[in-house]
Design a protein around this motif. Sequence first.
Motif, PDB file in Angstrom:
ATOM      1  N   PHE A 419       1.731 -39.448  -8.084  1.00  0.00           N
ATOM      2  CA  PHE A 419       2.588 -40.228  -7.297  1.00  0.00           C
ATOM      3  C   PHE A 419       1.876 -41.025  -6.159  1.00  0.00           C
ATOM      4  N   GLN A 422       2.970 -44.589  -5.522  1.00  0.00           N
ATOM      5  CA  GLN A 422       4.145 -44.650  -5.259  1.00  0.00           C
ATOM      6  C   GLN A 422       4.079 -44.351  -3.424  1.00  0.00           C
ATOM      7  N   HIS A 425       2.753 -47.253  -1.540  1.00  0.00           N
ATOM      8  CA  HIS A 425       3.715 -48.208  -1.586  1.00  0.00           C
ATOM      9  C   HIS A 425       4.809 -48.003  -0.332  1.00  0.00           C
ATOM     10  N   LEU A 459       9.335 -37.582  -3.217  1.00  0.00           N
ATOM     11  CA  LEU A 459       8.202 -38.136  -4.058  1.00  0.00           C
ATOM     12  C   LEU A 459       7.718 -36.750  -4.290  1.00  0.00           C
TER      13      LEU A 459
END
Length: 534
Positions: A419, A422, A425, A459
């Motif tokens: 991840f 992600q 981001h 996450l």
Amino acid sequence: MPKKYTLPYSETGYFSSLICDYLQKSEKTKPFYHRYPSVENFKKQLTEKSKQFSDNQRQLLVRQLEQQYEGFQISEKTSTNIQALNDEKTFTVTTGHQLNLFTGPLYFLYKIISVLNLCKKLKTEYPEHTFVPVFWMASEDHDFEEIQYFNFEGKRMEWNRESGGAVGRMSLENMDAVFSELSNALGETEYAHHLTTLFREAYFEHKNLAEATRHLANQFFGEYGLVVLDGDDAILKKDFVSVVEKELNVQLSHQHVSETSEKLKENGYKEQVHPREINLFYLGEGVRERIIKREETYFIDNTELSFSQKEMEEELKNHPERFSPNALLRPVYQEMILPNLCYIGGGGELAYWLQLKSYFEAISLTFPIVHLRNSVLLVTEKQVEKLKKLDSSVEELFLPQQQLRTKQTKRISEIEIDFTPQREHLQQQFKDLYTLAEKTDASFIGAVAAQEKKQLNGLDNLEKRLMKAQKRKLADELERLTKLQDDLFPKENLQERVKNVSEFYLKYGEELVPMLLEELNPMENAFTIIELQP
């Protein structure tokens, strides 16, 4: 011919930072040794040692070795090596080990092979000198629980009997059960019969564990000139009396080793052996217990024995054999009675040798070169092929098992289990929020930071859940990989620290030792992987 390749010790995960730094000649380790193990430094070492070892000491050593070998059939090369010790141009390279049942862990072989190969290399470099390989039996050890067994194909073969005192002096009763269990496990092949014969000769035709171990070492390495030395010798211990006196009266070793240990800790290293005030045991029939001094009286731990100062002096004068060095003083005793240049041992052994340099200097004894033995992983061609089918490698098996399973899952999963994009981001979004917060209310920054942490933790948890799900889905393939790792790294430990020589002798017989002698380089500071051919 087997295939051989190496791996830096620092990449195995099985060697301490002290040993890895020592091998790299880190500045932090230099205060703790005398000379680094390079071929060039052996010339300086033998020049220094020759000034400290007398002809009388050589003659005494040879006489005692001859006496220790009485009743044993020895090779011409071993006999020649013993006599060569009379010559001032002869020096020793030494290793040692506990008297493990049936040699114990596989590294018993690697220690001795390292010594044999180093002697051969030194003879090539300095042909005017003779270099004798010595195996020092830890016959005065009393930790019977550590030596009473060996492992064969995952099964513990254990010698059950009462323990007590120096293990080398222990009689060999109750060996029948181990012999029967081993015979059944080995089977009926030619090499199996060799092993059962070797066991029978060692443990049924000798009177104690030290003699049995001498027989085993002689059978494996006698043809290469190995000399086996038992330090539990009343005559040899007379040379050790001066050190024992200092230990009883001044506790010199405690002072110097404690100071060195503190310096090691300051450099981020662990203390391998904690020094006692008196680093000696009292040795008697069935007894090996610590000597403890309280005021002017010496007490023998766990017994009713005690000695006044005068009585202890008389005891030492009349019975030096009753005083036994512990792990810290055993190297001192060894270096006093041998014309020794180098001690070869495992990582743990070298760590405690590196605690001793200051003490050696205090008693004006030459500190030997200390050198890491060869470490080896033996892999079959079939195992390598299985790893290739799993898109893995032998090097990856050095990873802790959970790390290995995670790495393999990421490699073979059809879903990307990472991840990172992600996270990046999300962090960019919060970067914009931080900019906004700075323009409004400063108290808002804390709220943004807390939310960022919460989102990133979320996450992380999602990634872990996805990993677990994929591990369940890919369980069959992961099990095949971990089974291979368990075979080669039993109990998540190095093969050489668990498996016994019998497993490999059963397959390769008398070719095993010559092959290892040929493949292993004593000066190669790297972990060796040998791929065995069928």
